[in-house]
Design a protein around this motif. Structure first.
Motif, mmCIF file in Angstrom:
data_model
loop_
_atom_site.group_PDB
_atom_site.id
_atom_site.type_symbol
_atom_site.label_atom_id
_atom_site.label_comp_id
_atom_site.label_asym_id
_atom_site.label_seq_id
_atom_site.Cartn_x
_atom_site.Cartn_y
_atom_site.Cartn_z
ATOM 1 N N PRO A 1 0.830 -1.208 0.000
ATOM 2 C CA PRO A 1 0.000 0.000 0.000
ATOM 3 C C PRO A 1 0.864 1.258 0.000
ATOM 4 O O PRO A 1 1.924 1.311 0.628
ATOM 5 N N GLY A 2 0.396 2.289 -0.711
ATOM 6 C CA GLY A 2 1.092 3.561 -0.706
ATOM 7 C C GLY A 2 0.895 4.263 0.635
ATOM 8 O O GLY A 2 -0.080 3.996 1.341
ATOM 9 N N PRO A 3 1.800 5.147 1.020
ATOM 10 C CA PRO A 3 2.955 5.602 0.246
ATOM 11 C C PRO A 3 4.193 4.741 0.402
ATOM 12 O O PRO A 3 5.243 5.078 -0.134
ATOM 13 N N ASN A 4 4.076 3.613 1.136
ATOM 14 C CA ASN A 4 5.251 2.780 1.395
ATOM 15 C C ASN A 4 5.445 1.745 0.289
ATOM 16 O O ASN A 4 5.370 0.536 0.512
ATOM 17 N N SER A 5 5.685 2.242 -0.901
ATOM 18 C CA SER A 5 5.923 1.384 -2.051
ATOM 19 C C SER A 5 6.915 2.073 -2.964
ATOM 20 O O SER A 5 7.288 3.229 -2.746
ATOM 21 N N PHE A 6 7.338 1.375 -4.001
ATOM 22 C CA PHE A 6 8.327 1.937 -4.925
ATOM 23 C C PHE A 6 7.815 3.207 -5.584
ATOM 24 O O PHE A 6 8.518 4.217 -5.676
ATOM 25 N N THR A 7 6.570 3.196 -6.054
ATOM 26 C CA THR A 7 6.018 4.356 -6.755
ATOM 27 C C THR A 7 5.400 5.381 -5.814
ATOM 28 O O THR A 7 5.111 6.505 -6.239
#
Length: 446
Positions: free
Chosen positions: A71-77
């Motif tokens: 889940p964002g924001p803890n992701s590559f993108t």
């Protein structure tokens, strides 16, 4: 951190084309619930690997494998990201990708995942470029340097310079804004000395970045000379294998032959060319024309000479036709037939025997020196020509600032321009056109 969520969801095959044991589909977007439900049929625990059957619209199984949800924001993108790890057959991968598109995603553009990571402040521009450089690395040294840039080593160097510039600008602005004060802010803070130190730091960063550009892009070396001086033999000796055809017949090489070799981790693109001479052979004439085109694009020319004959008038004619700015290394070959000693003579002359290998180590060392390589260094980070251009322009602004030291408004403006120029490297100030060019060269799925 403010994330710039995009309204659409993107998907792509993240693994290389062809068959493999495992293939990966990557999906990124603001809401992936429909895709997760349609493909897997159950919720996924963040950052856990789930074994799942990936289902088509009619409930039939397309493939089975692992599903991971970030889940964002803890992701590559910085957005919600889903990765599907299935069997690496191209048909299966295309079916899974088509299913993601049917569930609301669209095909990602080249580099779009990394572009979103940049736009969402997960990476700066230099780090984003390092992603592609790590993938494209042509040597272990280049890969290690790209990883350093991806980890932020290059960006930290630039950010340190920018911070120093900002501090110096504050002193100049204070002097401009409070001219009636008795305190000379610039004199008290040793502004001249700080400017000199900035110039010295920038020169060090330029030197390190230049090494990084060499690791990334390498050097194009063209072998030229008369027929039968040993160009193809030398290329084979440098490459360590029989790349080019070697015979005693003049004009054997009729087209350019290219080979990538590595010296101390630096990629050298060696180009063997047709022998330069007057000829009525139509095919050989075409090869000679291509030789001159290769010369125009080269970073360095190796002029092969027969040590038994020395520099002949024909060799002099070749030298006169070379571009004035092109560095030339004269290589006297066939010393095994003359009894000469192998080695370097002066700055631009090497004596070798391509047949016996004598003098080749000295030639390799000289090639690296002329390329500007100073030896492997753990501090080297990968860099591109645009980075070097920005650093050079910033250095010019600092020189101009030194000349305008007592004209405070001009001094302040040159410092501002130097800061803006350095910020181009990390993407603090970047045009959309520049971003389009950079990310369009990435591979699909990255």
């Amino acid at each position: 951190m403010t994330l710039l969520y995009h309204p659409d969801t993107i998907a792509a095959i993240a693994t290389a084309p062809g068959r493999g044991g495992v293939g990966v589909i990557r999906v990124s977007g603001q809401d992936l619930s429909a895709i997760v439900a349609g493909l897997i049929g159950r919720a996924l625990t963040p950052r856990h690997a789930h074994f799942a059957k990936f289902k088509d619209e009619d409930g039939s199984v397309i493939d089975e494998g692992l599903a991971l949800y970030f889940p964002g924001p803890n992701s590559f993108t910085g957005e919600h990201v889903l990765e599907l790890q299935g069997h690496g057959g191209p048909v299966v991968m295309r079916m899974l990708l088509a299913r993601c598109v049917a569930l609301g995603a669209r095909h990602a553009e080249p580099g779009e995942f990394t572009k979103r990571a940049f736009l969402n402040s997960k990476l700066d521009l230099a780090q984003a470029e390092a992603v592609a450089d790590l993938i494209d690395a042509q040597s272990e040294a280049a890969a290690r340097s790209a990883l350093k840039s991806l980890d932020g080593a290059f960006s930290r160097e630039i950010n340190t310079l920018v911070e120093e510039l900002i501090n110096l600008r504050m002193l100049v602005e204070a002097t401009i804004d409070f001219p009636e004060e008795d305190i000379d802010f610039l004199e008290a803070a040793n502004a001249r000395g700080r400017l000199n130190e900035l110039q010295a730091q920038l020169a060090r960063v330029l030197a390190t970045a230049s090494q990084g550009r060499l690791l990334r892009e390498g050097m194009h070396v063209v072998l030229i000379g008369q027929p039968n001086v040993g160009k193809s033999s030398l290329m084979n000796a440098l490459a360590g294998e029989e790349i080019a055809i070697v015979t005693d017949i003049a004009g054997t090489t009729r087209d350019t032959v290219r080979e990538l070799i590595q010296l101390d981790g630096v990629p050298l693109h060696i180009i063997d060319t047709a022998g330069l001479r007057e000829t009525t052979d139509t095919v050989e004439q075409i090869g000679i024309e291509r030789t001159w085109r290769a010369v125009d694009k080269a970073d360095l020319a190796l002029l092969l000479l027969d040590s038994r004959e020395g520099v002949t008038p024909h060799d002099e004619a070749i030298l006169e036709r070379l571009p004035p700015a092109l560095p030339v290394l004269r290589v006297f070959n066939k010393i095994d037939l003359t009894g000469e000693t192998a080695g370097v003579v002066g700055e631009t002359e090497v004596h070798v025997s391509a047949q016996s290998g004598s003098g080749l180590d000295e030639l390799r060392t000289r090639l690296l020196h002329m390329a500007g390589w100073h030896g492997a260094n753990e501090g080297v980070f990968i860099a591109r020509e645009r980075h070097l251009d920005a650093i050079r322009r910033a250095a010019e602004h600092l020189i101009n600032a030194g000349h305008a030291f007592h004209a405070l408004e001009l001094f302040a403006e040159e410092l501002r321009l130097a800061q803006v120029t350095l910020n181009e490297i990390t993407g603090e100030f970047s045009s959309d056109d520049l971003l389009g060019v950079i990310f369009s060269r990435f591979c699909i799925g990255k």
